[in-house]
Design a protein around this motif. Structure first.
Motif, PDB file in Angstrom:
ATOM      1  N   MET A  40       0.854  -1.177   0.000  1.00 36.48           N
ATOM      2  CA  MET A  40       0.000   0.000   0.000  1.00 36.48           C
ATOM      3  C   MET A  40       0.898   1.238   0.000  1.00 36.48           C
ATOM      4  N   GLN A  41       0.576   2.165  -0.855  1.00 41.72           N
ATOM      5  CA  GLN A  41       1.326   3.423  -0.947  1.00 41.72           C
ATOM      6  C   GLN A  41       0.735   4.454   0.010  1.00 41.72           C
ATOM      7  N   LEU A  42       1.511   5.503   0.299  1.00 42.64           N
ATOM      8  CA  LEU A  42       1.103   6.515   1.267  1.00 42.64           C
ATOM      9  C   LEU A  42      -0.267   7.140   0.970  1.00 42.64           C
ATOM     10  N   PRO A  43      -0.565   7.572  -0.262  1.00 37.50           N
ATOM     11  CA  PRO A  43      -1.888   8.184  -0.497  1.00 37.50           C
ATOM     12  C   PRO A  43      -3.055   7.236  -0.161  1.00 37.50           C
ATOM     13  N   GLU A  44      -2.905   5.970  -0.504  1.00 38.65           N
ATOM     14  CA  GLU A  44      -3.945   4.985  -0.197  1.00 38.65           C
ATOM     15  C   GLU A  44      -4.043   4.756   1.317  1.00 38.65           C
ATOM     16  N   ALA A  45      -2.908   4.684   1.983  1.00 41.42           N
ATOM     17  CA  ALA A  45      -2.890   4.483   3.434  1.00 41.42           C
ATOM     18  C   ALA A  45      -3.520   5.688   4.140  1.00 41.42           C
ATOM     19  N   LYS A  46      -3.207   6.877   3.655  1.00 42.26           N
ATOM     20  CA  LYS A  46      -3.773   8.102   4.228  1.00 42.26           C
ATOM     21  C   LYS A  46      -5.296   8.089   4.085  1.00 42.26           C
ATOM     22  N   GLN A  47      -5.792   7.721   2.914  1.00 39.37           N
ATOM     23  CA  GLN A  47      -7.240   7.668   2.680  1.00 39.37           C
ATOM     24  C   GLN A  47      -7.909   6.613   3.564  1.00 39.37           C
ATOM     25  N   LYS A  48      -7.254   5.476   3.710  1.00 40.02           N
ATOM     26  CA  LYS A  48      -7.803   4.416   4.558  1.00 40.02           C
ATOM     27  C   LYS A  48      -7.880   4.874   6.017  1.00 40.02           C
ATOM     28  N   PHE A  49      -6.852   5.574   6.480  1.00 37.51           N
ATOM     29  CA  PHE A  49      -6.865   6.097   7.843  1.00 37.51           C
ATOM     30  C   PHE A  49      -7.993   7.102   8.027  1.00 37.51           C
ATOM     31  N   ILE A  50      -8.160   8.013   7.078  1.00 33.99           N
ATOM     32  CA  ILE A  50      -9.214   9.037   7.167  1.00 33.99           C
ATOM     33  C   ILE A  50     -10.588   8.377   7.251  1.00 33.99           C
ATOM     34  N   GLU A  51     -10.823   7.345   6.446  1.00 34.93           N
ATOM     35  CA  GLU A  51     -12.105   6.628   6.483  1.00 34.93           C
ATOM     36  C   GLU A  51     -12.292   5.911   7.820  1.00 34.93           C
ATOM     37  N   THR A  52     -11.242   5.261   8.293  1.00 37.43           N
ATOM     38  CA  THR A  52     -11.319   4.521   9.562  1.00 37.43           C
ATOM     39  C   THR A  52     -11.526   5.462  10.744  1.00 37.43           C
ATOM     40  N   TRP A  53     -10.802   6.587  10.759  1.00 38.80           N
ATOM     41  CA  TRP A  53     -10.942   7.567  11.833  1.00 38.80           C
ATOM     42  C   TRP A  53     -12.353   8.160  11.812  1.00 38.80           C
ATOM     43  N   GLY A  54     -12.916   8.294  10.621  1.00 38.20           N
ATOM     44  CA  GLY A  54     -14.291   8.781  10.493  1.00 38.20           C
ATOM     45  C   GLY A  54     -15.277   7.838  11.159  1.00 38.20           C
ATOM     46  N   LYS A  55     -15.091   6.532  10.956  1.00 37.51           N
ATOM     47  CA  LYS A  55     -15.959   5.545  11.608  1.00 37.51           C
ATOM     48  C   LYS A  55     -15.757   5.573  13.119  1.00 37.51           C
ATOM     49  N   LEU A  56     -14.507   5.661  13.564  1.00 35.31           N
ATOM     50  CA  LEU A  56     -14.201   5.707  14.988  1.00 35.31           C
ATOM     51  C   LEU A  56     -14.793   6.953  15.642  1.00 35.31           C
ATOM     52  N   GLY A  57     -14.762   8.053  14.932  1.00 40.58           N
ATOM     53  CA  GLY A  57     -15.286   9.308  15.464  1.00 40.58           C
ATOM     54  C   GLY A  57     -16.738   9.219  15.881  1.00 40.58           C
ATOM     55  N   SER A  58     -17.525   8.479  15.115  1.00 40.84           N
ATOM     56  CA  SER A  58     -18.931   8.354  15.486  1.00 40.84           C
ATOM     57  C   SER A  58     -19.083   7.582  16.794  1.00 40.84           C
ATOM     58  N   GLU A  59     -18.115   6.740  17.133  1.00 41.49           N
ATOM     59  CA  GLU A  59     -18.113   6.056  18.427  1.00 41.49           C
ATOM     60  C   GLU A  59     -17.748   7.006  19.563  1.00 41.49           C
ATOM     61  N   TRP A  60     -17.020   8.064  19.234  1.00 41.26           N
ATOM     62  CA  TRP A  60     -16.619   9.064  20.228  1.00 41.26           C
ATOM     63  C   TRP A  60     -17.691  10.113  20.451  1.00 41.26           C
ATOM     64  N   GLY A  61     -18.724  10.082  19.636  1.00 46.25           N
ATOM     65  CA  GLY A  61     -19.789  11.057  19.796  1.00 46.25           C
ATOM     66  C   GLY A  61     -19.655  12.260  18.877  1.00 46.25           C
ATOM     67  N   ILE A  62     -18.813  12.160  17.856  1.00 42.57           N
ATOM     68  CA  ILE A  62     -18.729  13.242  16.866  1.00 42.57           C
ATOM     69  C   ILE A  62     -19.095  12.674  15.507  1.00 42.57           C
ATOM     70  N   ASN A  63     -19.545  13.527  14.615  1.00 43.77           N
ATOM     71  CA  ASN A  63     -19.993  13.008  13.322  1.00 43.77           C
ATOM     72  C   ASN A  63     -18.824  12.589  12.435  1.00 43.77           C
ATOM     73  N   ARG A  64     -19.144  11.803  11.454  1.00 45.53           N
ATOM     74  CA  ARG A  64     -18.124  11.190  10.606  1.00 45.53           C
ATOM     75  C   ARG A  64     -17.266  12.218   9.872  1.00 45.53           C
ATOM     76  N   THR A  65     -17.899  13.234   9.289  1.00 48.17           N
ATOM     77  CA  THR A  65     -17.128  14.249   8.563  1.00 48.17           C
ATOM     78  C   THR A  65     -16.180  14.979   9.490  1.00 48.17           C
ATOM     79  N   MET A  66     -16.649  15.275  10.691  1.00 45.56           N
ATOM     80  CA  MET A  66     -15.798  15.953  11.674  1.00 45.56           C
ATOM     81  C   MET A  66     -14.562  15.103  11.969  1.00 45.56           C
ATOM     82  N   ALA A  67     -14.759  13.816  12.154  1.00 41.34           N
ATOM     83  CA  ALA A  67     -13.636  12.919  12.423  1.00 41.34           C
ATOM     84  C   ALA A  67     -12.717  12.809  11.210  1.00 41.34           C
ATOM     85  N   GLN A  68     -13.281  12.818  10.013  1.00 45.28           N
ATOM     86  CA  GLN A  68     -12.456  12.730   8.810  1.00 45.28           C
ATOM     87  C   GLN A  68     -11.602  13.987   8.629  1.00 45.28           C
TER      88      GLN A  68
END
Length: 168
Positions: free
Chosen positions: A1-29
Motif C-alpha cells: 500500500m502506498q502513502l496516499p492509499e494508506a492516508k485515505q484508509k486512515f481518514i475513512e477509519t478515523w471517520g468511523k471511529l469518530g462516530s463512536e466518540w460522539g462526533i460526526n463522521r465528517t468531523m472525524a475525517q
C-alpha cells in the motif's frame, strides 16, 4: 500500500471511529486529515482533499475548534485562515474525554443528584426499587467521573502503568 492509499484508509477509519466518540463522521475525517498532514491546511485544502462543501468544511472546522481538537492559525501578510491539529494522541484522547464528560456525564450527574433526593414511602417496593437504582447509578457515575478526572490530570506513562497494574 502506498502513502496516499494508506492516508485515505486512515481518514475513512478515523471517520468511523469518530462516530463512536460522539462526533460526526465528517468531523472525524477532517480531524484525521489534519492529523496526518504535517502543515496547517486552509479551508479550501480541506474541501479539496475530502470533497466536501465550503459550508460543511467551515462548520466542521468550527466544531473541531469548539472541541479543542483543532486550532486556527493566521499567517502574517495572508488573509487565509489555517487549521492545525495537535498530533499527540494522548492529548487528543484527554481532550475528547474532557468534552464528552462536559457534554454527557456532567448533565447526568446533575440529574441523578436530583433523583436520589426524591421523597417517598421506604416500604413501597416501587419507591425502594427506584431509589436503589438511582443511588447505584449515581455511585457508578461518580466513580466514572473520578476515574476520568484522574485520567485528565495524569500523564500518559503514569496512567497506563496504573491500568496495567490493575490487571496483574
Amino acid at each position: 500500500m502506498q502513502l496516499p492509499e494508506a492516508k485515505q484508509k486512515f481518514i475513512e477509519t478515523w471517520g468511523k471511529l469518530g462516530s463512536e466518540w460522539g462526533i460526526n463522521r465528517t468531523m472525524a475525517q477532517v480531524h484525521a486529515l489534519l492529523l496526518v498532514t504535517p502543515d496547517a491546511l486552509t479551508t479550501e485544502q480541506v474541501m479539496e482533499e475530502l470533497s466536501i462543501s465550503r459550508g460543511n468544511a467551515n462548520m466542521t472546522l468550527r466544531d473541531l475548534i469548539g472541541w479543542g481538537l483543532v486550532e486556527k492559525q493566521l499567517r502574517p501578510g495572508e488573509r487565509k485562515e489555517y487549521f492545525y491539529a495537535d498530533k499527540d494522541i494522548w492529548n487528543i484522547a484527554r481532550q475528547v474525554a474532557k468534552e464528552r464528560r462536559k457534554r454527557e456525564l456532567e448533565p447526568v450527574l446533575k440529574t441523578l443528584e436530583e433523583l436520589i433526593q426524591v421523597k417517598g414511602d421506604k416500604n413501597d417496593p416501587e419507591f425502594k426499587t427506584f431509589h436503589k437504582s438511582m443511588t447505584d447509578i449515581n455511585k457508578m457515575s461518580k466513580n466514572a467521573d473520578r476515574m476520568l478526572d484522574t485520567m485528565l490530570q495524569a500523564d500518559e506513562s503514569w496512567f497506563w502503568g496504573s491500568i496495567f497494574k490493575m490487571f496483574k
